[in-house]
Design a protein around this motif. Structure first.
Motif, short mmCIF file in Angstrom:
data_model
loop_
_atom_site.label_atom_id
_atom_site.label_comp_id
_atom_site.label_asym_id
_atom_site.label_seq_id
_atom_site.Cartn_x
_atom_site.Cartn_y
_atom_site.Cartn_z
N ASP A 367 86.86 48.63 88.88
CA ASP A 367 85.74 48.42 87.96
C ASP A 367 86.18 48.52 86.50
O ASP A 367 85.87 47.65 85.69
CB ASP A 367 84.63 49.43 88.24
N ASP A 368 86.91 49.56 86.15
CA ASP A 368 87.30 49.74 84.76
C ASP A 368 88.67 50.41 84.61
O ASP A 368 88.95 51.06 83.61
CB ASP A 368 86.24 50.54 84.00
N ALA A 369 89.54 50.23 85.62
CA ALA A 369 90.90 50.77 85.55
C ALA A 369 91.94 49.67 85.68
O ALA A 369 93.10 49.93 86.00
CB ALA A 369 91.11 51.82 86.64
N GLY A 370 91.54 48.42 85.42
CA GLY A 370 92.47 47.31 85.53
C GLY A 370 92.64 46.83 86.95
O GLY A 370 91.80 47.05 87.83
N LEU A 371 93.76 46.13 87.20
CA LEU A 371 94.07 45.59 88.52
C LEU A 371 95.16 46.41 89.18
O LEU A 371 96.09 46.88 88.52
CB LEU A 371 94.53 44.14 88.43
N VAL A 372 95.05 46.58 90.49
CA VAL A 372 96.07 47.26 91.28
C VAL A 372 96.67 46.23 92.24
O VAL A 372 95.93 45.56 92.96
CB VAL A 372 95.49 48.45 92.05
N VAL A 373 97.99 46.11 92.23
CA VAL A 373 98.69 45.17 93.10
C VAL A 373 99.48 45.97 94.13
O VAL A 373 100.31 46.81 93.76
CB VAL A 373 99.64 44.25 92.30
N VAL A 374 99.21 45.72 95.41
CA VAL A 374 99.82 46.50 96.50
C VAL A 374 100.60 45.57 97.41
O VAL A 374 100.07 44.57 97.89
CB VAL A 374 98.75 47.24 97.33
N ASP A 375 101.87 45.89 97.63
CA ASP A 375 102.67 45.19 98.63
C ASP A 375 102.25 45.71 100.00
O ASP A 375 102.44 46.90 100.31
CB ASP A 375 104.16 45.45 98.39
N LEU A 376 101.70 44.85 100.84
CA LEU A 376 101.14 45.30 102.11
C LEU A 376 102.20 45.62 103.15
O LEU A 376 101.88 46.21 104.19
CB LEU A 376 100.18 44.24 102.65
N ALA A 377 103.45 45.25 102.90
CA ALA A 377 104.52 45.59 103.84
C ALA A 377 105.13 46.95 103.53
O ALA A 377 105.61 47.63 104.44
CB ALA A 377 105.61 44.51 103.80
N THR A 378 105.12 47.35 102.26
CA THR A 378 105.80 48.58 101.88
C THR A 378 104.87 49.63 101.29
O THR A 378 105.22 50.81 101.24
CB THR A 378 106.88 48.29 100.82
#
Length: 387
Positions: A367-378
């Motif tokens: 909502d207001d902490a930016g974007l989080v990018v997660v590698d789903l394999a690791t």
């Protein structure tokens, strides 16, 4: 995801921020999840699973991986946003001025369109990216190939006084362009505009001001979604020929996400997180009938997700739906029909807006902490800031 939705960006962000503000704790001044403590961009981009999606023949949901970032510690210091979308091959986050996301460098930059002073909405029309913009105090539609579509005369000028203007929302598909403004619909067929009054949407707490928070064109109808936080929500389908609106089935929860699956079917995500209430509902419009796929209430005849708010939906490389829940993180539907977690270590609750899946990575708009990018394999994760 195959999202065809657009909206009046600045007004939507303000509306969503005010509708749920009483539920949100104060923003922290920092934390272990700040940009300086996140894994580096190169670590995310070069991780073993970042360049591959889920194999199309995968018979089972992959075992969940540990989330490598403390989401609960992220500083809530970023501008609010209206979610993510694909536009002209780019991943875009819809802030008051949309920003293009570069996942390789884990950065964002303002989206520049035709020298416009302001970008109000984005969509794709007949395969071409189109944007509703303001330039030199005039609104018009800028098409990717350099073409321009003038709006109806009444919608062109921008007020030069402090008078509050009603927001315009844009939606498009392979044939039509549609502009929605409160109780009026403007439809463009490539040659001329038609104006229609929208009939059949009662004004109340769930549809406050009749200003939709999300719009999507699908098979000759404009779907208007309403998200009013603790005051509920609604979903209406408006006929492009008559202007008649029809309420769509489902609980009166906030409509959190509208999206199309790889087969072109429409899905609607409803959800509410207010005080101790956590509720959710996921439905698919298959043909002319809505099918319930998940719900937080027992006895609904679908997969039960108790005490779960639902916020967004995306589809992986195999076409399987993946839900985003502020309460439970990422849930993928297994071949058995059960919803299984993709991550462990998700906090008790995170305010989230939207989800995109890209080459084995989950891009989560908070909502207001930016974007989080997660590698789903690791499980490796990092943050993209929006200012």
């Amino acid at each position: 995801m195959l999202r065809a939705t657009t909206l009046a960006l600045a007004s939507l962000v303000l509306l969503q921020t005010t509708s749920c503000s009483s539920d949100r704790p104060a923003a922290s001044s920092g934390g272990s999840g700040s940009a300086t403590s996140s894994p580096s961009a190169s670590a995310i981009a070069s991780s073993p699973g970042s360049a591959r999606g889920v194999p199309p023949s995968a018979p089972q949901t992959p075992a969940p991986v540990a989330l490598g970032l403390d989401l609960g510690g992220l500083a809530r210091d970023q501008p609010p946003n209206g979610g993510l979308m694909r536009w002209g091959g780019d991943l875009v986050v819809r802030t008051s001025h949309p920003r293009r996301i570069d996942l390789a460098s884990m950065t964002s930059s303002p989206l520049a369109i035709d020298g416009a002073d302001q970008v109000l909405g984005l969509s794709t029309w007949a395969g071409k990216p189109v944007a509703l913009v303001i330039k030199n105090k005039e609104r018009y539609l800028a098409v990717k190939d350099g073409a321009r579509v003038d709006l109806p005369p009444a919608l062109r000028p921008v007020a030069t006084t402090s008078k509050l203007e009603l927001p315009l929302s844009l939606a498009a598909d392979g044939t039509w362009l549609a502009l929605h403004q409160r109780g009026t619909l403007h439809v463009y067929d490539g040659k001329a505009w038609r104006e229609l009054p929208i009939i059949g949407i009662p004004e109340g707490p769930a549809t406050m001001g009749l200003i939709a928070t999300d719009t999507l064109l699908h098979r000759g109808k404009l779907y208007l979604a309403f998200d009013r936080g603790e005051w509920g929500g609604a979903l209406y389908a408006v006929d492009l020929t008559t202007g008649k609106a029809e309420a769509q089935p489902g609980p009166d929860l906030p409509l959190r996400d509208l999206t199309l699956d790889p087969k072109g079917e429409l899905w609607a995500v409803r959800g509410l997180a207010h005080l101790s209430l956590l509720e959710g509902d996921l439905r698919e419009l298959s043909g002319t009938q809505w099918k319930l796929h998940a719900a937080s209430e027992p006895g609904a005849g679908a997969a039960l997700l108790p005490k779960t708010s639902l916020d967004a939906l995306a589809f992986d490389g195999a076409g399987a739906p993946v839900l985003l829940s502020g309460a439970q993180g990422l849930l993928r539907r297994a071949p058995s029909g059960a919803w299984e977690p993709l991550l462990t270590g998700w906090p008790r609750f995170v305010y989230v807006q939207d989800l995109e899946l890209s080459e084995g990575r989950a891009v989560i708009a908070t909502d207001d902490a930016g974007l989080v990018v997660v590698d789903l394999a690791t499980g490796k994760a990092g943050r993209v800031v929006l200012k």
